[in-house]
Enzyme design. Structure first.
Site, PDB file in Angstrom:
ATOM      1  N   HIS A  10      -3.207  -0.207 -37.737  1.00 56.66           N
ATOM      2  CA  HIS A  10      -1.845  -0.686 -38.009  1.00 56.66           C
ATOM      3  C   HIS A  10      -0.828  -0.034 -37.084  1.00 56.66           C
ATOM      4  CE1 HIS A  10       2.081  -0.508 -40.045  1.00 56.66           C
ATOM      5  NE2 HIS A  10       1.809  -1.762 -40.316  1.00 56.66           N
TER       6      HIS A  10
ATOM      7  N   CYS B 279     -10.576   4.075   3.301  1.00 57.06           N
ATOM      8  CA  CYS B 279     -10.443   4.427   1.880  1.00 57.06           C
ATOM      9  C   CYS B 279     -10.003   5.873   1.673  1.00 57.06           C
ATOM     10  CB  CYS B 279     -11.754   4.166   1.142  1.00 57.06           C
ATOM     11  SG  CYS B 279     -13.131   5.186   1.701  1.00 57.06           S
TER      12      CYS B 279
END
Length: 801
Positions: free
Chosen positions: A426, A756
């Site tokens: 919730h 990279c």
């Protein structure tokens, strides 16, 4: 039959158009029951007590005007006012007499359900408001649910409580916030055969990732017993991700499995007044997954069927929020609820908001992050819902867990921290809807965080959420991605943490230029592969105990390594599918391997591990080849079991051409053969890779430049040594000359050449240099993608002139 005036309608008489008559939950159940059972989705039968019945109760009992009078001076910003009026309205409804015609109709329907399922059938009684489950308003948990209801007397009492729950404090407050009139909304009740998940498991499932809004994954949570504990956040549940595109192709892509603590479970209560109760879960049961792999895949397939159906029905993409349950008597799975997801389906993913923490404080506690925001404020530790009137706007709510009764203060909190709950509880659902940061499942927040202290709640760093002492400064960066120019140079992303991959996939990119296995091994596996392979020969008793704990449920511990590595790789591959994901094979140094659990026994001591036994040289070595085999098995699983063939493999620290050939032979031995459907690149990070680029490119399909090691080995220094750190600089002319040289060779051979390394993420001028040199792709750290992409585009435009 006139549906508008009917008091009872069975699920097979309902469809999604009937929300005004029976509310969102019941209309959805009817839609699925009639349309999706033929497609294999299992849904327990039941009936709806209609909203017309609710209005008959108000009118025949003569209480409608009384309720209007009670609410005439309602002030939802005054908690005491809200609580008093809510209580009075509920008591008015509970004290009202149910009209005889309505009572008879409910009893008759229940008797018909008994004919199908047996006498005194156990049912779930759920509220279903006629305005709920709209795409922009979830109404999640605004009304009540009652489980294990048996017999006519209990059923009538539960129905009365459901009618009254239309006026819970949180429901009144929510309607006022959303602009709904209290009397234009009716309440329907769903009465559905219970699934005996008290003897098995249940949970919540989304057809979208609840954190990032990534649409290609099904997210499943589950716990032992009845599902209310997962919904309310009373337990930290198991979590599973399944990749939708390859699931649809017949693969088995469970790309993540995470066991929850699951300390309690809700079961039927045979004694006392309450129909259900919570009991502790045995420690060994807590460590087990609540569903099998086959059951995870079944639920995911149902999720896809349900999502596809609602998307077609609505004429627009409709991700779904579902509740599932497993019957412990029959072992059958069922869907017991489904509603549209109401947060990410409303968001514009072209607008990228990034929260950036500008300071660092002492970490008080960690948990699972909900959302990607940061919040600061004074901690208000509240352990009981009756004390919520003590909460002030802008404070951080710190509590055990929340349920809908907490919502009046949740919407004025700057952040929320709970002891219990997972990412579908919730607190998580409501904080997402409200757009506030939330950290759940911290275990001890209410005892660790001091009431009244200033704290910072940080959900900006991926799946882990942090609570820091003090109010730290942060910035919000906002970018409209639809207005960003696209460079000709391919912009890829460096990814280490699989948990951040879904979020990073929304950045402008052409795939992943570097996915690092080391992060996965360090964070998800933690143990040395040879310690798992030779567990019985392990002499370190402490390490053995840690490995036993880590690998619970694995008789053969090598499969723990294979499964966890495969899951980490798969999450990254799935996030960017079908774009190319360049996966660098493991590149730990010996000292780093030795630091893994059990690693010291299997690693030599080297005076300079940085240039020692690492990368390619380990893979074919008799002392390590068996461990490399586990790595290959994990990659095979990702490709062949999960169907993620967008992975390109990359071999790091390959010193010689001959070594490259040996690595490829070893990979082929373990079932990974370089060919048309499997590309293999090498890192270009050693001067020999540049000098012999022609020959390396005969062996490999491409090269990716790593500037960190190339700088180290070109300048002859240890990049970890602070004594020579002033000399270390990727922008050195010697390094740049080598980079330019290898780019030229690869481009002439029409082979892949990318970059990279760290340099273009750190230095804009280095990114410009790479563009000038003719690099095909540049892989950037996620936090620099937008800024550096703009620099690259600008440079490309200059070069055109």
């Amino acid at each position: 039959m006139d549906k508008q005036s009917a008091l009872i309608l069975w699920f097979d008489q309902l469809n999604i158009q009937d929300v005004p008559i029976v509310g969102g939950k019941n209309a959805s159940l009817g839609e699925m029951y009639s349309q999706l059972i033929p497609k294999g989705v299992k849904i327990p039968n039941g009936f709806a007590v209609t909203a017309a019945a609710y209005h008959i109760l108000l009118d025949e009992a003569g209480i409608r005007d009384n309720i209007k009078t009670i609410l005439s001076d309602l002030d939802t910003k005054n908690l005491k006012n809200l609580q008093e009026r809510g209580h009075k309205v509920r008591q008015t409804i509970l004290n009202a007499k149910i009209p005889q015609v309505l009572q008879d109709s409910i009893f008759e329907a229940y008797q018909n359900l008994e004919k199908e399922y047996g006498q005194n059938v156990d049912v779930a009684v759920r509220s279903s408001a006629t305005a709920e489950d709209l795409p922009d308003a979830s109404f999640a948990g605004q009304q009540e649910t009652y489980l294990n209801i048996r017999g006519e007397a209990q059923l009538l009492e539960a129905c009365k409580k459901c009618f009254a729950s239309l006026f819970t404090d949180r429901a009144i407050s929510y309607r006022v916030d959303k602009g709904f009139d209290h009397f234009s909304i009716g309440l329907s009740i769903g009465v559905q055969k219970m699934v005996r998940s008290d003897k098995a498991s249940s949970g919540v499932m989304f057809s979208i990732d609840t954190e990032s809004g990534f649409t290609n994954a099904v997210f499943i949570t589950g716990s032992w017993g009845l599902g209310e504990n997962v919904v309310q956040g009373a337990v930290n549940p198991d979590e599973f991700y399944v990749f939708k595109p390859t699931l649809k192709k017949g693969f088995k892509p469970i790309i993540s499995k995470k066991v929850g603590t699951k300390e309690i479970k809700m079961i039927y209560n045979k004694d006392g007044n309450k129909p259900t109760k919570n009991v502790p879960v045995e420690i060994n049961e807590r460590k087990k997954y609540v569903v099998t792999d086959d059951e995870i895949l079944t639920l995911a397939k149902w999720s896809v069927i349900i999502e596809d159906h609602y998307t077609q029905k609505r004429g627009q993409y409709t991700p779904m929020d579902m509740e599932w349950a497993k019957d412990g008597q029959t072992n059958d799975l069922f869907i017991v609820q489904a509603r549209p997801e109401t947060v990410h389906s409303q968001q514009n993913h072209n607008i990228l908001k990034k929260y950036v923490l500008k300071g660092r404080g002492r970490t008080l506690i960690c948990g699972q992050s909900v959302g990607e925001r940061i919040g600061v404020g004074e901690a208000n530790v509240i352990k009981d819902v009756h004390d919520i009137h003590q909460f002030k706007k802008g404070q951080v709510l710190v509590t055990e867990m929340t349920d809908p009764d907490w919502e009046p203060i949740m919407k004025i909190a700057s952040a929320i921290v709970t002891n219990k709950g997972g990412r579908t509880c919730h607190a998580a659902i409501i904080s997402r809807e409200l757009g506030i940061p939330c950290v759940v499942g911290t275990q001890e927040a209410t005892t660790t965080i001091k009431n009244g202290s200033d704290i910072t709640v940080d959900c900006s760093q991926g799946s882990e959420g942090y609570v820091y002492a003090g109010e730290l400064k942060f910035e919000i960066e906002e970018h409209n991605l639809s207005h960003m120019p696209k460079p000709k140079t391919k912009i890829m992303i460096n990814v280490g943490d699989p948990a951040k991959a879904f979020e990073d996939s929304f950045l402008p990119n052409e795939g992943v230029g570097l996915a690092r296995e080391e992060f996965i091994i360090n964070s998800y596996i933690k143990a040395h592969p040879k310690a798992l392979l030779q567990f019985n020969k392990l002499t370190d008793e402490k390490a053995k105990k840690e490995i036993e704990e880590l690998t619970f449920g694995y008789h053969d511990k090598r499969y723990f390594y294979v499964d966890k590595l495969a899951e980490g790789i798969a999450q990254i591959a799935a996030a960017f599918y079908p774009k190319k994901v360049i996966l660098r094979l493991s590149d730990f140094k010996t000292d780093e391997y030795a630091n893994l659990i059990g690693g010291a026994q299997f690693e030599p001591e080297e005076s300079n591990p940085m240039i020692g036994w690492r990368g390619a040289s380990r893979y074919y070595d008799d002392k390590y080849v068996e461990a490399f085999g586990l790595e290959c098995q994990a990659i095979k699983k990702v490709r062949e079991v999960m169907g993620l063939t967008n992975i390109v493999l990359m071999v790091p620290f390959c010193r010689t051409v001959e070594e490259g050939k040996k690595v490829l032979q070893t990979m082929e031995h373990f079932g990974l053969k370089k060919g048309k459907d499997l590309e293999v690149y090498a890192m270009c990070e050693i001067p020999s890779n540049v000098i012999l680029a022609d020959e390396f490119l005969e062996v490999f399909d491409g090269l990716s430049i790593g500037s960190n090691d190339l700088t180290q080995l070109t300048l002859g220094l240890d990049r970890n040594s602070e004594l020579v750190s002033k000399i270390y600089d990727e922008r050195n002319d010697a390094v740049k000359k080598l980079i330019r040289q290898v780019i030229d060779v690869a481009n002439k051979k029409k082979k892949y050449i990318g970059f990279c390394g760290q340099a273009p993420s750190d230095f804009e001028e280095f990114a410009e240099f790479l563009v000038e040199a003719g690099i095909q792709s540049i892989s950037l750290n996620p936090d620099t993608v937008i800024k550096t992409s703009q620099v690259i585009y600008k440079k490309e435009q200059e070069l055109k002139k």
